[in-house]
Design an enzyme around this catalytic site. Structure first.
Site, short mmCIF file in Angstrom:
data_model
loop_
_atom_site.label_atom_id
_atom_site.label_comp_id
_atom_site.label_asym_id
_atom_site.label_seq_id
_atom_site.Cartn_x
_atom_site.Cartn_y
_atom_site.Cartn_z
N CYS A 113 33.33 -42.13 -104.79
CA CYS A 113 33.23 -40.91 -105.58
C CYS A 113 34.30 -39.89 -105.16
O CYS A 113 35.48 -40.09 -105.45
CB CYS A 113 31.83 -40.32 -105.50
SG CYS A 113 31.46 -39.16 -106.85
N HIS A 230 28.45 -44.27 -106.98
CA HIS A 230 27.82 -44.30 -105.65
C HIS A 230 27.09 -45.63 -105.44
O HIS A 230 25.86 -45.71 -105.63
CB HIS A 230 26.85 -43.13 -105.49
CG HIS A 230 27.52 -41.84 -105.13
ND1 HIS A 230 27.76 -41.46 -103.84
CD2 HIS A 230 28.00 -40.86 -105.92
CE1 HIS A 230 28.37 -40.28 -103.83
NE2 HIS A 230 28.53 -39.89 -105.09
N GLU A 232 26.20 -47.04 -102.77
CA GLU A 232 25.23 -46.99 -101.68
C GLU A 232 23.85 -46.58 -102.16
O GLU A 232 22.85 -46.75 -101.43
CB GLU A 232 25.72 -46.03 -100.58
CG GLU A 232 25.53 -44.55 -100.81
CD GLU A 232 26.53 -43.94 -101.79
OE1 GLU A 232 26.45 -42.71 -102.03
OE2 GLU A 232 27.40 -44.68 -102.31
#
Length: 255
Positions: A113, A230, A232
Site C-alpha cells: 500500500c 493489504h 496481510e
C-alpha cells in the site's frame, strides 16, 4: 527451523507520550503473515543515522515496506492535497531512503500500500494525491473511476478485481490475469509518463479497471514487488499469503 529475518517498517506515534517520545506502531497482521510464511518478523525503526540504519539492514534477509498514511505533495513539486493525512515527518524523511537502500543492497522486498508510494518517492516519482480528484482534472474530463478504492476514510475494506499482466513476479505467484484485492487507499503511484524523469528500473504490472496502478516490480533486482492492497489482512486466501511465502523463500535463498 531456520527462519530468515524479515524487517518491517513501522508507523511513528508521539501522541500521549512524555516530551513527544516516539513510539513504533504496527498492525500485528504483518507479524502473523511473516510467521505463517516461515519468516521471523522484526521491526525496523525509522533510523536517521546512515551507519546505524545500514547496520540494521545488513542483518535482515528481507524487508516489508508497510502501509500508512500520506506523503506530502511538496516532495514532488505539488501543494499537498487538503484531504491528505500526513505521515510523521521522520518516517517521510527516512523510509524512502530505506527503500533505496534495499534496492542497492539487493534485499528481497515487498512494498504494501503506502509502501508502493514509498518506492515512487525513492525513485523521484510522483503520486496521485487523491484518486477521486485525479479523475476530475480537465485533462481527464468525461472520465470517472468506476472503482471504489476506499470506504469511510479507509476504515472499511473495499473490494475490486485487478488485471495482472503475464510474465512478471505477481503473475508467477497468483497464476491468473484477474484477481480480487482489498482496498483502503486514496493515493496511488502516478502513471510513469507523468513523472518528470521516469525511472527505467520500475515496471507497472497490474491495474484496476480505471487504470490505477495496483502492482509494480523492479527489473534489475533479485526480488522487489509492490502491491497497492493489504494482503496481510487476507491471509485466509492462499494467494495473498503466497506473497509473503514468496518473499520468505527469496529471503532464504539470499543467505
Amino acid at each position: 527451523m531456520n527462519r530468515p529475518a524479515i524487517g518491517i517498517t513501522c508507523l511513528i506515534d508521539t501522541a500521549d507520550t512524555p516530551q513527544n517520545e516516539e513510539k513504533m506502531r504496527l498492525s500485528s497482521s504483518y507479524f502473523r503473515a511473516v510467521w505463517l510464511a516461515g519468516g521471523l518478523p522484526v521491526t525496523i525503526p525509522s533510523i536517521a543515522d546512515p551507519k546505524e540504519r545500514r547496520a540494521v539492514l545488513e542483518q535482515l534477509d528481507g524487508v516489508i515496506l508497510s502501509g500508512g498514511d500520506d506523503y506530502p505533495g511538496e516532495l514532488y513539486g505539488e501543494p499537498t492535497h487538503p484531504g491528505s493525512l500526513p505521515e510523521h515527518p521522520k518516517r517521510v524523511a527516512v523510509e524512502p531512503v530505506v527503500a533505496r537502500e534495499t534496492l542497492e543492497m539487493g534485499i528481497p522486498t515487498l512494498a504494501v500500500c503506502m509502501g508502493v508510494q514509498t518506492v515512487a518517492i525513492a525513485l523521484q516519482g510522483k503520486l496521485i494525491q487523491d484518486i477521486p480528484d485525479w479523475f476530475k482534472a480537465p485533462e481527464r474530463a468525461g472520465k470517472h473511476s468506476p472503482v471504489q478504492h476506499r470506504i469511510d476514510g479507509g476504515m472499511k475494506p473495499a473490494y475490486h478485481p485487478i488485471r495482472i499482466e503475464r510474465g512478471n513476479l505477481l503473475f508467477e505467484i497468483i497464476g491468473a490475469e484477474q484477481f480480487e484485492v482489498n482496498s483502503y487507499h486514496h493515493q496511488a503511484m502516478a502513471p510513469l509518463e507523468t513523472w518528470p524523469n521516469p525511472s527505467k528500473r520500475i515496471k507497472t504490472i497490474a491495474w484496476s479497471s480505471d487504470g490505477i496502478i495496483e502492482a509494480i516490480e523492479i527489473d534489475d533486482h533479485p526480488w522487489y514487488l509492490g502491491v497497492q492492497w493489504h494482503p496481510e489482512r487476507l491471509l485466509n486466501r492462499k494467494e495473498h499469503l503466497a506473497l509473503f511465502e514468496t518473499l520468505v523463500k527469496n529471503a532464504k535463498n539470499r543467505k
